[in-house]
Design a protein around this motif. Structure first.
Motif, PDB file in Angstrom:
ATOM      1  N   ARG A 415      35.488  48.361  28.376  1.00 47.45           N
ATOM      2  CA  ARG A 415      36.683  48.942  27.774  1.00 47.45           C
ATOM      3  C   ARG A 415      37.306  49.964  28.711  1.00 47.45           C
ATOM      4  N   TYR A 416      38.571  50.196  28.480  1.00 46.39           N
ATOM      5  CA  TYR A 416      39.274  51.251  29.210  1.00 46.39           C
ATOM      6  C   TYR A 416      39.033  52.547  28.458  1.00 46.39           C
ATOM      7  N   GLN A 417      38.491  53.524  29.149  1.00 46.02           N
ATOM      8  CA  GLN A 417      38.146  54.814  28.550  1.00 46.02           C
ATOM      9  C   GLN A 417      38.892  55.911  29.311  1.00 46.02           C
ATOM     10  N   ASN A 429      42.745  49.756  23.699  1.00 45.07           N
ATOM     11  CA  ASN A 429      42.197  48.530  24.275  1.00 45.07           C
ATOM     12  C   ASN A 429      42.786  47.285  23.618  1.00 45.07           C
ATOM     13  N   GLN A 430      43.041  47.340  22.327  1.00 40.27           N
ATOM     14  CA  GLN A 430      43.720  46.235  21.651  1.00 40.27           C
ATOM     15  C   GLN A 430      45.105  46.023  22.251  1.00 40.27           C
ATOM     16  N   GLN A 431      45.819  47.112  22.471  1.00 44.29           N
ATOM     17  CA  GLN A 431      47.169  47.015  23.012  1.00 44.29           C
ATOM     18  C   GLN A 431      47.178  46.543  24.457  1.00 44.29           C
ATOM     19  N   ILE A 432      46.142  46.886  25.206  1.00 39.71           N
ATOM     20  CA  ILE A 432      46.046  46.391  26.584  1.00 39.71           C
ATOM     21  C   ILE A 432      45.966  44.865  26.580  1.00 39.71           C
ATOM     22  N   GLY A 433      45.080  44.314  25.739  1.00 36.28           N
ATOM     23  CA  GLY A 433      44.950  42.867  25.665  1.00 36.28           C
ATOM     24  C   GLY A 433      46.243  42.193  25.235  1.00 36.28           C
ATOM     25  N   ASP A 434      46.898  42.766  24.226  1.00 36.51           N
ATOM     26  CA  ASP A 434      48.152  42.196  23.735  1.00 36.51           C
ATOM     27  C   ASP A 434      49.243  42.253  24.794  1.00 36.51           C
ATOM     28  N   ALA A 435      49.327  43.390  25.494  1.00 38.27           N
ATOM     29  CA  ALA A 435      50.378  43.573  26.496  1.00 38.27           C
ATOM     30  C   ALA A 435      50.194  42.638  27.681  1.00 38.27           C
ATOM     31  N   LEU A 436      48.970  42.409  28.078  1.00 38.88           N
ATOM     32  CA  LEU A 436      48.714  41.519  29.211  1.00 38.88           C
ATOM     33  C   LEU A 436      49.144  40.091  28.894  1.00 38.88           C
ATOM     34  N   PRO A 462      34.873  28.516  38.308  1.00 37.24           N
ATOM     35  CA  PRO A 462      34.112  28.629  39.559  1.00 37.24           C
ATOM     36  C   PRO A 462      34.975  28.907  40.786  1.00 37.24           C
ATOM     37  N   THR A 463      36.300  28.870  40.638  1.00 36.17           N
ATOM     38  CA  THR A 463      37.171  29.187  41.775  1.00 36.17           C
ATOM     39  C   THR A 463      37.533  30.670  41.820  1.00 36.17           C
ATOM     40  N   VAL A 464      37.132  31.423  40.809  1.00 33.17           N
ATOM     41  CA  VAL A 464      37.467  32.850  40.738  1.00 33.17           C
ATOM     42  C   VAL A 464      36.426  33.665  41.508  1.00 33.17           C
ATOM     43  N   SER A 465      36.906  34.660  42.251  1.00 35.95           N
ATOM     44  CA  SER A 465      36.034  35.518  43.062  1.00 35.95           C
ATOM     45  C   SER A 465      36.047  36.947  42.523  1.00 35.95           C
ATOM     46  N   LEU A 466      35.177  37.761  43.059  1.00 34.99           N
ATOM     47  CA  LEU A 466      35.142  39.179  42.695  1.00 34.99           C
ATOM     48  C   LEU A 466      36.471  39.846  43.023  1.00 34.99           C
ATOM     49  N   GLU A 467      37.105  39.451  44.105  1.00 30.79           N
ATOM     50  CA  GLU A 467      38.394  40.042  44.471  1.00 30.79           C
ATOM     51  C   GLU A 467      39.459  39.717  43.425  1.00 30.79           C
ATOM     52  N   ASP A 468      39.421  38.500  42.880  1.00 32.10           N
ATOM     53  CA  ASP A 468      40.352  38.143  41.805  1.00 32.10           C
ATOM     54  C   ASP A 468      40.168  39.057  40.605  1.00 32.10           C
ATOM     55  N   ILE A 469      38.925  39.352  40.271  1.00 25.70           N
ATOM     56  CA  ILE A 469      38.648  40.190  39.104  1.00 25.70           C
ATOM     57  C   ILE A 469      39.021  41.639  39.375  1.00 25.70           C
ATOM     58  N   LYS A 470      38.859  42.079  40.596  1.00 29.59           N
ATOM     59  CA  LYS A 470      39.294  43.435  40.933  1.00 29.59           C
ATOM     60  C   LYS A 470      40.806  43.580  40.733  1.00 29.59           C
ATOM     61  N   LEU A 471      41.563  42.555  41.102  1.00 28.93           N
ATOM     62  CA  LEU A 471      43.010  42.573  40.877  1.00 28.93           C
ATOM     63  C   LEU A 471      43.312  42.617  39.379  1.00 28.93           C
ATOM     64  N   LEU A 472      42.546  41.865  38.597  1.00 23.73           N
ATOM     65  CA  LEU A 472      42.739  41.866  37.150  1.00 23.73           C
ATOM     66  C   LEU A 472      42.440  43.241  36.559  1.00 23.73           C
ATOM     67  N   LEU A 473      41.374  43.864  37.016  1.00 28.52           N
ATOM     68  CA  LEU A 473      41.019  45.183  36.493  1.00 28.52           C
ATOM     69  C   LEU A 473      42.042  46.240  36.903  1.00 28.52           C
ATOM     70  N   ALA A 474      42.631  46.071  38.069  1.00 30.99           N
ATOM     71  CA  ALA A 474      43.717  46.976  38.481  1.00 30.99           C
ATOM     72  C   ALA A 474      44.910  46.795  37.546  1.00 30.99           C
ATOM     73  N   VAL A 476      44.661  45.853  34.407  1.00 31.03           N
ATOM     74  CA  VAL A 476      44.246  46.510  33.164  1.00 31.03           C
ATOM     75  C   VAL A 476      44.530  48.006  33.247  1.00 31.03           C
ATOM     76  N   ASP A 477      44.168  48.609  34.369  1.00 33.28           N
ATOM     77  CA  ASP A 477      44.391  50.048  34.557  1.00 33.28           C
ATOM     78  C   ASP A 477      45.881  50.381  34.529  1.00 33.28           C
ATOM     79  N   ARG A 478      46.666  49.594  35.224  1.00 32.14           N
ATOM     80  CA  ARG A 478      48.111  49.850  35.277  1.00 32.14           C
ATOM     81  C   ARG A 478      48.743  49.702  33.891  1.00 32.14           C
TER      82      ARG A 478
END
Length: 490
Positions: A415-417, A429-436, A462-474, A476-478
């Protein structure tokens, strides 16, 4: 007779129409796969307004009908192959699975009788034999392909119920349910799939028949509470017809202690069904197969191949440890599985299934195994679990992200804290999911675990990498920062 050749047949015009339709559709898919957006971002209201059924009495012809499907369905579909699409147990599919669909759909075999699906019947039976060997069952072909986990769980519970009453000299198949069912119970963990309750209602026993067992800090069935629930049930004069174990809970990916559950159940002659719709993929794993220790002791098993086996929907299976229990649901119809056929050894699979007409979905798994081989298949299954562990480690290093639970399969709960802010964290966190999702950039799950509203990434791709997830988490933060700035979640 029909100038547009609507029926697939051996005629030259029909074959030409088929090839044109397939080419037009496949070209549209190729273009759609390359669009950068995960989703076009239309709301429920916008889609209701946009999609209208306005059938032309004379018909539009194949080409125009396909064009309309591309415009109103394909373009507004979720891109499950997109690296930012991680909300659910909803996988991208193998290319060879797409090819299998072409063969399945064109031949239109029905799996209820051998004379409607000769080679398909034998292939399915051999795959069931292969799956049983992977589990550790005795050689045999007791099992069948299904539409998915809910149907497989229904079969497991139905046979558990009927075997329970058969031991008491009562045939549910012949005489129906006995009068008072209030004291017959099924036990499952509080994190088990909702289909346990749903199926118990379908079986005429209701939600009241389900007793929930507590879970431990890792979301697995708590063995001490299970033993206590069994003892309490017996003290109240209740009878337990089944225990449903879970190998891969929907959110946490938790796997119940299968061997310990089977040992306790054996002491009380209780049927154990395991819902391994997700975790069953580890039957092919080279790194994590031991997570399924004890699965060979289960009386029946649910498997899904449209999860971490990367097959197109739908594709599942039900495995039955002892073939004799299939007698509890067998019914003979002269037009499908006659006594004459059985005497000649003709395998009519309708006797093993809740369905009559049924697709040849087993072809997809067979072609997947043939194309990839077991080693490559194992690698892409293991990738998701290993990636989830890497992502969890990365989350713990981020200031405003909190890991809610250590991953067990390929899901990450977090979760985003926000730091030093007065905010409703659950609503945020609910609004983050909805907004995305509304933005079309990402699809991250929103769920609740142990009373905490959190976000979920299910890393099946299986084509997703850690770098892809880092972009996703960024992202989420934004998104969180924008919501906080707008005070939507205050």
């Amino acid at each position: 007779m029909f100038s547009s050749n609507p029926i697939l047949s051996a005629s030259a015009p029909s074959i030409e129409a088929y090839q044109q339709a397939i080419t037009q559709s496949s070209q549209a898919v190729a273009a759609w796969l390359q669009q950068p957006e995960m989703y076009q971002g239309k709301t429920v209201a916008e889609l209701r307004e946009r999609i209208r059924l306005d059938f032309n009495p004379q018909g539009l012809g194949n080409q125009a009908a396909i064009e309309r499907a591309i415009e109103y369905f394909l373009k507004d579909s979720l891109s499950v192959h997109h690296p930012q699409c991680v909300a659910h147990l909803h996988c991208p599919s193998l290319v060879v699975s797409q090819a299998a669909e072409v063969l399945i759909n064109a031949t239109n075999q029905s799996m209820d009788s051998w004379d409607q699906s000769p080679s398909a019947t034998i292939i399915e039976m051999k795959l069931i034999e292969w799956l049983r060997a992977r589990v550790g069952y005795q050689p045999g072909d007791a099992g069948v392909f299904t539409s998915g986990g809910t149907q497989s769980n229904l079969m497991g519970l139905m046979l558990a119920r009927d075997a329970f009453f058969a031991r008491q000299g009562h045939s549910v198949q012949q005489d129906g349910l006995p009068g008072n069912m209030k004291k017959v119970k099924v036990l499952c963990s509080e994190n088990a799939h909702f289909s346990v309750q749903k199926n118990m209602a379908l079986l005429g026993m209701g939600y009241q028949a389900v007793t929930l067992v507590k879970t431990d800090q890792f979301a697995r069935m708590d063995m001490q509470d299970l033993a206590e629930k069994v003892a309490q049930a017996h003290a109240r004069g209740e009878q337990i017809m089944a225990i449903v174990a879970t190998a891969g809970t929907t959110d946490a990916g938790a796997i119940d202690p299968l061997r310990a559950i089977a040992t306790l159940a054996a002491e009380h002659q209780i049927w154990v069904h395991v819902d391994a719709a997700w975790g069953g993929a580890l039957l092919l794993s080279e790194k994590y197969r031991d997570y399924l220790d004890g699965i060979d002791l289960m009386d029946s098993i649910t498997l899904d191949f449209h999860k971490q086996f990367f097959q197109t929907i739908s594709c599942g299976a039900f495995l039955l440890k002892e073939a004799r229990h299939y007698e509890l649901m067998r019914y003979q119809a002269a037009y499908l599985n006659s006594e004459f056929d059985e005497a000649q050894g003709v395998p009519n699979l309708v006797a093993k299934s809740l369905q009559t007409t049924r697709r040849f979905d087993a072809l997809k798994l067979w072609m997947g195994l043939e194309a990839l081989g077991q080693k490559q298949y194992a690698e892409i299954i293991d990738h998701g679990i290993t990636l989830a562990q890497q992502v969890a480690h990365y989350i713990t290093s981020q200031r405003e992200l909190e890991l809610v639970m250590a991953p067990q399969l390929a899901s990450v709960l977090f979760r985003y804290q926000p730091q030093n802010r007065e905010a409703n964290v659950a609503l945020l966190n609910q609004q983050i999911g909805d907004a995305l999702l509304a933005s079309g950039h990402a699809n991250v799950g929103v769920t609740e675990f142990a009373g905490v509203t959190c976000l979920k990434m299910t890393l099946l791709n299986p084509t997703v990498s850690l770098e892809d997830i880092k972009l996703l988490l960024a992202l989420v933060d934004r998104t969180a920062q924008q919501l906080l700035a707008g005070q939507d979640c205050a």
